[in-house]
Design an enzyme around this catalytic site. Structure first.
Site, PDB file in Angstrom:
ATOM      1  N   CYS A 142      70.282 -24.598  52.660  1.00 57.09           N
ATOM      2  CA  CYS A 142      70.162 -23.809  51.428  1.00 57.09           C
ATOM      3  C   CYS A 142      68.718 -23.769  50.939  1.00 57.09           C
ATOM      4  CB  CYS A 142      71.104 -24.362  50.363  1.00 57.09           C
ATOM      5  SG  CYS A 142      71.084 -26.159  50.208  1.00 57.09           S
TER       6      CYS A 142
HETATM    7  N1  LIG Z   1      76.901 -27.315  49.861  1.00 55.16           N
HETATM    8  C1  LIG Z   1      75.871 -26.520  50.114  1.00 55.16           C
HETATM    9  O1  LIG Z   1      75.294 -25.900  49.208  1.00 55.16           O
HETATM   10  C2  LIG Z   1      75.394 -26.364  51.509  1.00 55.16           C
HETATM   11  C3  LIG Z   1      75.907 -27.095  52.542  1.00 55.16           C
HETATM   12  N2  LIG Z   1      75.425 -26.923  53.805  1.00 55.16           N
HETATM   13  C4  LIG Z   1      75.966 -27.697  54.904  1.00 55.16           C
HETATM   14  O2  LIG Z   1      77.265 -27.221  55.219  1.00 55.16           O
HETATM   15  C5  LIG Z   1      78.091 -28.295  55.672  1.00 55.16           C
HETATM   16  C6  LIG Z   1      79.327 -28.375  54.758  1.00 55.16           C
HETATM   17  O3  LIG Z   1      78.860 -28.618  53.442  1.00 55.16           O
HETATM   18  P1  LIG Z   1      79.843 -28.763  52.191  1.00 55.16           P
HETATM   19  O4  LIG Z   1      80.924 -27.785  52.284  1.00 55.16           O
HETATM   20  O5  LIG Z   1      78.991 -28.817  51.002  1.00 55.16           O
HETATM   21  O6  LIG Z   1      80.425 -30.223  52.485  1.00 55.16           O
HETATM   22  P2  LIG Z   1      81.688 -30.931  51.826  1.00 55.16           P
HETATM   23  O7  LIG Z   1      81.363 -32.370  51.783  1.00 55.16           O
HETATM   24  O8  LIG Z   1      82.055 -30.244  50.581  1.00 55.16           O
HETATM   25  O9  LIG Z   1      82.823 -30.693  52.914  1.00 55.16           O
HETATM   26  C7  LIG Z   1      82.730 -31.246  54.198  1.00 55.16           C
HETATM   27  C8  LIG Z   1      84.002 -31.032  54.965  1.00 55.16           C
HETATM   28  O10 LIG Z   1      83.898 -31.705  56.218  1.00 55.16           O
HETATM   29  C9  LIG Z   1      85.118 -32.358  56.502  1.00 55.16           C
HETATM   30  N3  LIG Z   1      84.834 -33.546  57.312  1.00 55.16           N
HETATM   31  C10 LIG Z   1      84.057 -34.598  56.965  1.00 55.16           C
HETATM   32  N4  LIG Z   1      83.983 -35.476  57.967  1.00 55.16           N
HETATM   33  C11 LIG Z   1      84.733 -34.964  58.979  1.00 55.16           C
HETATM   34  C12 LIG Z   1      85.060 -35.421  60.293  1.00 55.16           C
HETATM   35  N5  LIG Z   1      84.580 -36.557  60.774  1.00 55.16           N
HETATM   36  N6  LIG Z   1      85.857 -34.622  61.068  1.00 55.16           N
HETATM   37  C13 LIG Z   1      86.334 -33.462  60.597  1.00 55.16           C
HETATM   38  N7  LIG Z   1      86.069 -32.999  59.334  1.00 55.16           N
HETATM   39  C14 LIG Z   1      85.283 -33.738  58.558  1.00 55.16           C
HETATM   40  C15 LIG Z   1      85.710 -32.713  55.169  1.00 55.16           C
HETATM   41  O11 LIG Z   1      87.086 -32.620  55.357  1.00 55.16           O
HETATM   42  P3  LIG Z   1      88.149 -33.748  55.009  1.00 55.16           P
HETATM   43  O12 LIG Z   1      87.466 -34.854  54.251  1.00 55.16           O
HETATM   44  O13 LIG Z   1      89.168 -33.014  54.227  1.00 55.16           O
HETATM   45  O14 LIG Z   1      88.644 -34.181  56.302  1.00 55.16           O
HETATM   46  C16 LIG Z   1      85.242 -31.539  54.287  1.00 55.16           C
HETATM   47  O15 LIG Z   1      86.178 -30.502  54.334  1.00 55.16           O
HETATM   48  C17 LIG Z   1      77.223 -29.561  55.603  1.00 55.16           C
HETATM   49  O16 LIG Z   1      76.660 -29.801  56.860  1.00 55.16           O
HETATM   50  C18 LIG Z   1      76.157 -29.177  54.581  1.00 55.16           C
HETATM   51  O17 LIG Z   1      74.990 -29.893  54.758  1.00 55.16           O
HETATM   52  C19 LIG Z   1      74.472 -26.007  54.087  1.00 55.16           C
HETATM   53  C20 LIG Z   1      73.923 -25.247  53.097  1.00 55.16           C
HETATM   54  C21 LIG Z   1      74.322 -25.375  51.722  1.00 55.16           C
HETATM   55  C1  LIG Z   2      71.666 -30.882  46.087  1.00 51.31           C
HETATM   56  C2  LIG Z   2      71.732 -31.517  47.451  1.00 51.31           C
HETATM   57  O1  LIG Z   2      72.026 -32.690  47.578  1.00 51.31           O
HETATM   58  N1  LIG Z   2      71.454 -30.722  48.479  1.00 51.31           N
HETATM   59  C3  LIG Z   2      71.500 -31.192  49.849  1.00 51.31           C
HETATM   60  C4  LIG Z   2      71.154 -30.072  50.784  1.00 51.31           C
HETATM   61  C5  LIG Z   2      72.287 -29.169  51.135  1.00 51.31           C
HETATM   62  C6  LIG Z   2      72.081 -28.500  52.465  1.00 51.31           C
HETATM   63  O2  LIG Z   2      71.741 -27.363  52.675  1.00 51.31           O
HETATM   64  O3  LIG Z   2      72.149 -29.373  53.413  1.00 51.31           O
HETATM   65  P1  LIG Z   2      72.108 -29.360  54.984  1.00 51.31           P
HETATM   66  O4  LIG Z   2      70.741 -29.095  55.455  1.00 51.31           O
HETATM   67  O5  LIG Z   2      72.537 -30.718  55.377  1.00 51.31           O
HETATM   68  O6  LIG Z   2      73.029 -28.326  55.467  1.00 51.31           O
HETATM   69  C7  LIG Z   2      70.516 -32.321  50.099  1.00 51.31           C
HETATM   70  O7  LIG Z   2      69.440 -32.349  49.520  1.00 51.31           O
HETATM   71  O8  LIG Z   2      70.804 -33.131  50.991  1.00 51.31           O
END
Ligand SMILES: NC(=O)C1=CN([C@@H]2O[C@H](COP(=O)(O)OP(=O)(O)OC[C@H]3O[C@@H](n4cnc5c(N)ncnc54)[C@H](OP(=O)(O)O)[C@@H]3O)[C@@H](O)[C@H]2O)C=CC1
Ligand SMILES: CC(=O)N[C@@H](CCC(=O)OP(=O)(O)O)C(=O)O
Length: 347
Positions: A153
């Site tokens: 992000c």
């Molecule tokens: N949030 C953001 O703004 C952004 C996030 N990202 C990236 O996107 C990805 C998802 O982020 P986000 O949705 O925020 O994360 P969350 O923590 O909200 O969700 C993560 C998901 O992964 C699942 N999970 C965790 N461990 C495992 C495992 N070992 N096996 C299978 N499933 C698993 C969890 O499911 P459950 O616990 O139900 O099994 C949960 O549904 C991350 O890599 C994050 O860095 C990228 C850009 C922006």
């Molecule tokens: C507010 C906050 O905690 N933000 C996350 C970044 C989210 C994201 O884009 O993480 P990935 O690169 O892992 O997909 C962080 O700084 O770790």
């Protein structure tokens, strides 16, 4: 089910980006959601976890292992970094295209990944085939890819803020400072001490100073545009809001610059990019909330001879889920804006 629609699986649908993917894909005209997964909530209706889907997406969550058994065209991995890589290794020959929202395949090599993420990479071959999924820069490569590494992000907001200047090769070495702020959903759905209400409410704090893993992602992409390595000073901050990123980037440039010239450079660079909106005033995170837009405002400061660029995105959308849908559209040769034309929610 319309057999011509793309069949998709969302792995990690109990999380924030997974549920935003479901929200976008449920109304995408070319998609059928075939499977949604969670390991902690197997068997529960999706709408029990995310009640906004009540009566619209009530199908039960399944274990990711079940993805092996279904025929899907696209797999979205909305999983933590370090977890995605094993699924990519398992499913690389399944015949589905994979869009990974984690950081596992965004960098140039296993060595760089292990240095910045502090963990072993178990599927380094993925770096050879993955394409960095920033549609404004790599739409052609994304169109040909089987594995897309969806950008982070902060990197999305930061790279788009400076790409026009890097592409021209006019950034002064070591002059770039990026000061960025994110809403709490950027940290994922599981609460911890840092994201606890009491620690964020009426508070505002920097973290990851001089070493956040997004620094190298930004440096690799901007350096790639310029054709030579670059260093940026990147500092993230946690805002007491649920979603949104505002990045303020500062840079010195080579040669003569003025506001008119700067504005022209940005307009030319983004002229055919429908989701980058060039603004004539400072964008706020609410101007893009709930949308796929990245709003960019480049300013020339005559007094300090510096470029200042403000950029705003919704971290869960342009910073994650809608960017992933944009990538899917490109990978399947659909009009790039399909299912992505939601206007921002304001207030
Ligand atoms: N949030 C953001 O703004 C952004 C996030 N990202 C990236 O996107 C990805 C998802 O982020 P986000 O949705 O925020 O994360 P969350 O923590 O909200 O969700 C993560 C998901 O992964 C699942 N999970 C965790 N461990 C495992 C495992 N070992 N096996 C299978 N499933 C698993 C969890 O499911 P459950 O616990 O139900 O099994 C949960 O549904 C991350 O890599 C994050 O860095 C990228 C850009 C922006
Ligand atoms: C507010 C906050 O905690 N933000 C996350 C970044 C989210 C994201 O884009 O993480 P990935 O690169 O892992 O997909 C962080 O700084 O770790």
């Amino acid at each position: 089910m319309n057999p011509e629609k793309l069949k998709v699986a969302i792995v990690g649908a109990s999380g924030f980006t997974g549920s935003e993917l479901a929200r976008l894909l449920i109304s995408h005209p070319e998609v059928t959601i075939s499977m949604i997964t969670s390991e902690s909530h197997v068997g529960k209706p999706f709408s029990d976890l995310h009640p906004q889907f009540y009566s619209r997406l009530d199908i039960p969550l399944e274990s990711a292992d079940q993805v092996e058994k279904v025929d899907v065209d696209v797999i979205f991995l909305a999983l933590p970094h370090g977890v995605s890589m094993d699924f990519v290794a398992r499913w690389k020959d399944k015949g589905a295209k994979i869009i990974d929202l984690s950081g596992d395949f965004r960098l140039s090599s296993k060595e760089v990944y292990e240095e910045w993420y502090g963990k072993k990479h178990t599927y380094p071959d993925g770096f050879k085939t993955s394409v960095y999924g920033l549609p404004e820069l790599f739409s052609k490569q994304i169109g040909d890819a089987d594995l897309v590494a969806n950008p982070g992000c902060y990197p999305t907001a930061s790279i788009l803020s400076l790409a026009p200047l890097y592409a021209l090769g006019i950034i002064e070495a070591d002059s770039v400072v990026i000061d960025a702020k994110s809403g709490l959903t950027g940290a994922g759905i599981k609460a911890n001490a840092t994201t606890h209400f009491s620690n964020v409410n009426e508070n505002f704090k920097a973290y990851g100073i001089a070493g956040h893993r997004h620094t190298i992602e930004i440096e690799e992409q901007l350096g790639g545009l310029a054709g030579s390595a670059t260093t940026v000073q990147f500092t993230p901050h946690l805002l007491p809001v649920d979603r949104g990123i505002l990045a303020t980037s500062y840079a010195k440039v080579k040669g003569e610059m003025n506001q008119e010239k700067l504005t022209k450079i940005y307009h030319e660079f983004y002229q055919d990019k429908p989701f980058v909106r060039l603004r004539n005033q400072a964008p706020g995170i609410k101007d893009v909330r709930g949308s796929h837009f990245c709003d960019v405002f480049p300013v020339w400061d005559t007094r300090t001879s510096r470029v200042i660029v403000l950029s705003a995105i919704d971290n869960l959308l342009k910073g994650a889920a809608s960017q992933a849908v944009h990538n899917m559209n490109l990978m399947f040769d659909l009009p790039e804006d399909t299912g992505l034309n939601q206007l921002p929610l304001k207030p």
